[in-house]
Design a protein around this motif. Structure first.
Motif, short mmCIF file in Angstrom:
data_model
loop_
_atom_site.label_atom_id
_atom_site.label_comp_id
_atom_site.label_asym_id
_atom_site.label_seq_id
_atom_site.Cartn_x
_atom_site.Cartn_y
_atom_site.Cartn_z
N LEU A 172 0.80 -1.23 0.00
CA LEU A 172 0.00 0.00 0.00
C LEU A 172 0.83 1.28 0.00
N PRO A 173 1.93 1.39 0.79
CA PRO A 173 2.72 2.63 0.71
C PRO A 173 3.31 2.87 -0.68
N ILE A 174 3.77 1.77 -1.33
CA ILE A 174 4.31 1.93 -2.67
C ILE A 174 3.21 2.36 -3.63
N TRP A 175 2.07 1.69 -3.54
CA TRP A 175 0.95 2.06 -4.41
C TRP A 175 0.50 3.49 -4.16
N SER A 176 0.52 3.91 -2.92
CA SER A 176 0.11 5.27 -2.59
C SER A 176 1.00 6.29 -3.30
N ARG A 177 2.31 6.01 -3.36
CA ARG A 177 3.22 6.92 -4.08
C ARG A 177 2.94 6.89 -5.57
N TRP A 178 2.70 5.69 -6.11
CA TRP A 178 2.35 5.59 -7.52
C TRP A 178 1.11 6.42 -7.83
N ALA A 179 0.10 6.25 -6.99
CA ALA A 179 -1.16 6.96 -7.23
C ALA A 179 -0.96 8.46 -7.17
N ALA A 180 -0.19 8.94 -6.17
CA ALA A 180 0.04 10.38 -6.04
C ALA A 180 0.77 10.93 -7.27
N THR A 181 1.77 10.17 -7.76
CA THR A 181 2.50 10.60 -8.96
C THR A 181 1.58 10.62 -10.18
N SER A 182 0.76 9.57 -10.32
CA SER A 182 -0.16 9.49 -11.46
C SER A 182 -1.17 10.64 -11.43
N VAL A 183 -1.70 10.93 -10.26
CA VAL A 183 -2.69 12.01 -10.14
C VAL A 183 -2.05 13.35 -10.46
N ALA A 184 -0.83 13.56 -9.97
CA ALA A 184 -0.13 14.82 -10.27
C ALA A 184 0.09 14.97 -11.78
N ALA A 185 0.53 13.87 -12.43
CA ALA A 185 0.74 13.92 -13.88
C ALA A 185 -0.58 14.14 -14.61
N LEU A 186 -1.64 13.52 -14.10
CA LEU A 186 -2.96 13.66 -14.71
C LEU A 186 -3.42 15.11 -14.67
N ILE A 187 -3.23 15.75 -13.53
CA ILE A 187 -3.68 17.14 -13.37
C ILE A 187 -2.86 18.08 -14.24
N VAL A 188 -1.53 17.95 -14.20
CA VAL A 188 -0.66 18.84 -14.97
C VAL A 188 -0.95 18.68 -16.47
N ALA A 189 -1.03 17.41 -16.93
CA ALA A 189 -1.29 17.17 -18.35
C ALA A 189 -2.66 17.69 -18.75
N GLY A 190 -3.65 17.49 -17.88
CA GLY A 190 -5.00 17.97 -18.18
C GLY A 190 -5.07 19.49 -18.29
N VAL A 191 -4.37 20.18 -17.40
CA VAL A 191 -4.35 21.64 -17.43
C VAL A 191 -3.70 22.14 -18.72
N ILE A 192 -2.58 21.53 -19.11
CA ILE A 192 -1.90 21.94 -20.33
C ILE A 192 -2.79 21.70 -21.54
N GLN A 193 -3.45 20.54 -21.58
CA GLN A 193 -4.37 20.24 -22.69
C GLN A 193 -5.47 21.28 -22.78
N ALA A 194 -6.07 21.60 -21.62
CA ALA A 194 -7.18 22.55 -21.62
C ALA A 194 -6.72 23.93 -22.09
N LEU A 195 -5.53 24.37 -21.64
CA LEU A 195 -5.03 25.68 -22.05
C LEU A 195 -4.81 25.74 -23.56
N ILE A 196 -4.33 24.63 -24.14
CA ILE A 196 -4.08 24.62 -25.58
C ILE A 196 -5.37 24.60 -26.37
N GLU A 197 -6.32 23.74 -25.96
CA GLU A 197 -7.54 23.54 -26.74
C GLU A 197 -8.58 24.63 -26.50
N VAL A 198 -8.68 25.12 -25.26
CA VAL A 198 -9.72 26.12 -24.93
C VAL A 198 -9.22 27.52 -25.23
N SER A 199 -8.04 27.85 -24.74
CA SER A 199 -7.30 29.08 -25.05
C SER A 199 -7.89 30.39 -24.52
N SER A 200 -9.16 30.38 -24.06
CA SER A 200 -9.73 31.62 -23.54
C SER A 200 -10.83 31.31 -22.53
#
Length: 556
Positions: free
Chosen positions: A337-365
């Motif tokens: 569980l501790p290892i999985w917890s770190r995996w999950a936290a990293t995945s969620v962080a990547a998910l949020i950062v990538a999602g924000v970048i995608q939205a900024l590119i596609e929405v733009s305003s």
């Protein structure tokens, strides 16, 4: 705790997950219910839409906001009498399409209809008109090149949903089996999960190849011809789908020993699976919005990271709730569980950062975020993800408190909630990929605002056509055409014209004109400010006859 209460809880958890899947499918079905979206925009044409030209052109040029590919037999030009005016095959060079025409075209209004494929594999259809000499009745098109069969439109996002679900069941469980799975536990159940993921990805890919044919041509789902499938397989979209199928088949061969439990420690196999996983993930953005992005390279990488993070996180959650939290003992969970917890936290962080970048590119305003279907779905997705993150934070708190090792039932209930909500998130994502991003609409509106303004003025002696291009502040071209009241070319001996903007105190500016033909003159002027400009034209047709006409036009 009685067996009956255990069964009730199990039923509730299964019902929660099933409800999430159902709502996710509902989101998919409702997402594309709007009119079919075009993901490239026609930004200009020559001749311009609705314009009158003095002589028949030898070709028509269409300029799109992104690269397009031609569809066989889907571009035609109809003459005023309804006959075909195009000749030979059209050509495409990036976002420019050239349509050769027959020589000696007659006077009247011509209809240009087109259907092409945008860079993100979505069809773009529409029509425009232009007139030679004078306007006439518009010929009627024999087919509607803007339609998409409603069944095809509904099934495409469902296929995408199944593909995303397959990724989740393939990537996350494989990673957990390779790196976190206790040796004493059977791999039969997780193996079935992984094979289900392989099957879903393969099925969704084959379905996408089939559906692309009627989606491109506008035909029904069962009206696909061999030639249509051949065209799809020969396109960039088809090539990428075939690569995905090849990667899935190769991965399946490497997965067999791992899932049997006799090849899990092979570092070579794991490395090859990692390479194949990256290749498979890249095929999704290469057939979607990212390829047509203003920064395509960034968008493709970011989208692949987004998919990878989603697959690792959600697939890992499925393994936790389906197997590990039920079968692993406290000692094993204490290590996992501790290892999985770190995996999950990293995945969620990547998910949020990538999602924000995608939205900024596609929405733009901000306006695109609030006033477009794409933007509103992004907001819905953000709200759902925020709820999931709250639940994920609580589950991480349980893991850190060690309570999950002693009593994993509470963590399992929390994970079920995460999975139910994320099923809806995947549904919203499947709908998003079928909807035009705001940047496309902005390109179209910018083109509309900068196209030619055409005005036709008449009196008892003449008809005068004024073309202003582009209709924006800056350097502008003015074209003047003179006709008799019965729409025949009228010889003009001398032209003069002025432009004024009274609302901002700009006095009439003389427009230098060059006489091109007997009835056509052209001039250039720099209009310094936006507003309702007044154009006044004087045409002298003889030593004693002249006409002065004026009109207003909005310059943006």
């Amino acid at each position: 705790m009685t067996p009956m209460s255990v069964d009730r809880r199990r039923v509730c958890r299964v019902f929660a997950a099933f409800a999430g899947v159902v709502v996710g499918f509902f989101a998919v079905m409702m997402g594309p219910a709007a009119p079919a979206s075009a993901h490239a925009a026609l930004v200009a044409s020559d001749p311009g839409n609705g314009t009158i030209v003095p002589d028949a052109p030898n070709k028509i040029t269409l300029n799109f906001s992104e690269s397009v590919a031609l569809l066989s037999g889907k571009i035609q030009v109809l003459a005023p009498d309804g006959s075909r005016a195009d000749q030979g095959e059209p050509t495409a060079d990036g976002g420019t399409v050239s349509i050769p025409l027959r020589s000696g075209g007659g006077r009247g209004t011509y209809l240009v209809s087109y259907r092409v494929l945008s860079a993100d594999s979505h069809p773009v259809g529409g029509s425009l008109t232009y007139s030679v000499g004078a306007a006439s009745a518009t010929p009627t098109a024999t087919v509607d090149d803007t339609k998409v069969d409603p069944v095809v439109r509904a099934v495409i996002p469902v296929g995408k949903y199944l593909g995303y679900a397959g990724l989740v069941l393939l990537v996350g469980p494989t990673l957990v089996l390779a790196l976190l799975w206790p040796h004493r536990l059977s791999r039969v159940g997780p193996g079935r999960l992984v094979w289900t993921g392989v099957g879903l990805v393969a099925f969704s890919t084959l379905l996408a190849l089939w559906l692309q044919a009627p989606y491109s041509t506008g035909s029904g789902i069962f009206d696909v011809r061999v030639g249509d499938l051949r065209d799809v397989l020969g396109s960039t979209f088809g090539a990428i789908m075939l690569v995905r199928l090849g990667v899935i088949c190769a991965a399946a061969l490497l997965l067999r020993p791992m899932l049997r439990g006799n090849g899990a420690d092979s570092k070579t196999d794991l490395a090859l699976l990692g390479v194949l996983g990256v290749a498979a993930l890249a095929t999704w953005p290469l057939t979607g919005h990212p390829t047509a992005s203003p920064v395509a390279g960034v968008s493709v990488v970011v989208d692949a990271i987004h998919l990878a993070a989603m697959s690792v996180w959600l697939g890992g959650l499925v393994m936790l709730v389906g197997f590990l939290l039920r079968k692993a003992d406290g000692r094993e969970l204490g290590a996992i569980l501790p290892i999985w917890s770190r995996w999950a936290a990293t995945s969620v962080a990547a998910l949020i950062v990538a999602g924000v970048i995608q939205a900024l590119i596609e929405v733009s305003s901000l306006d695109g975020l609030i006033n477009s279907t794409y933007g509103r779905l992004i907001l819905v997705k953000v709200g759902l993800v925020a709820i999931v993150l709250g639940v994920a934070w609580y589950s991480r708190k349980l893991v850190m408190s060690k309570a999950a090792e002693e009593s994993p039932g509470s963590l399992r209930r929390v994970v079920w909630v995460e999975l139910a909500i994320t099923a809806v998130v995947i549904g919203v994502t499947s709908a998003l990929v079928q909807i035009s991003p705001p940047r496309t609409a902005e390109a179209a509106s910018t083109a509309a605002a900068s196209t030619t303004i055409t005005k036709t003025l008449t009196n008892d002696k003449m008809a005068l056509q004024i073309d202003v291009f582009p209709a924006t502040v800056g350097n502008n071209s003015i074209h003047l055409y003179a006709y008799t009241p019965d729409n025949k070319p009228l010889t003009v001996v001398e032209w003069s014209a002025t432009a004024a903007l009274p609302s901002k105190g700009i006095e009439p500016i003389e427009i230098p004109l060059l006489r091109i033909t007997d009835f056509h003159a052209v001039g250039d002027i720099a209009l310094p400010s936006a507003g309702e400009w007044t154009f006044k034209v004087t045409a002298r047709t003889s030593d004693i006859d002249q006409s002065t006409l004026s009109t207003t036009a909005t310059i943006r």
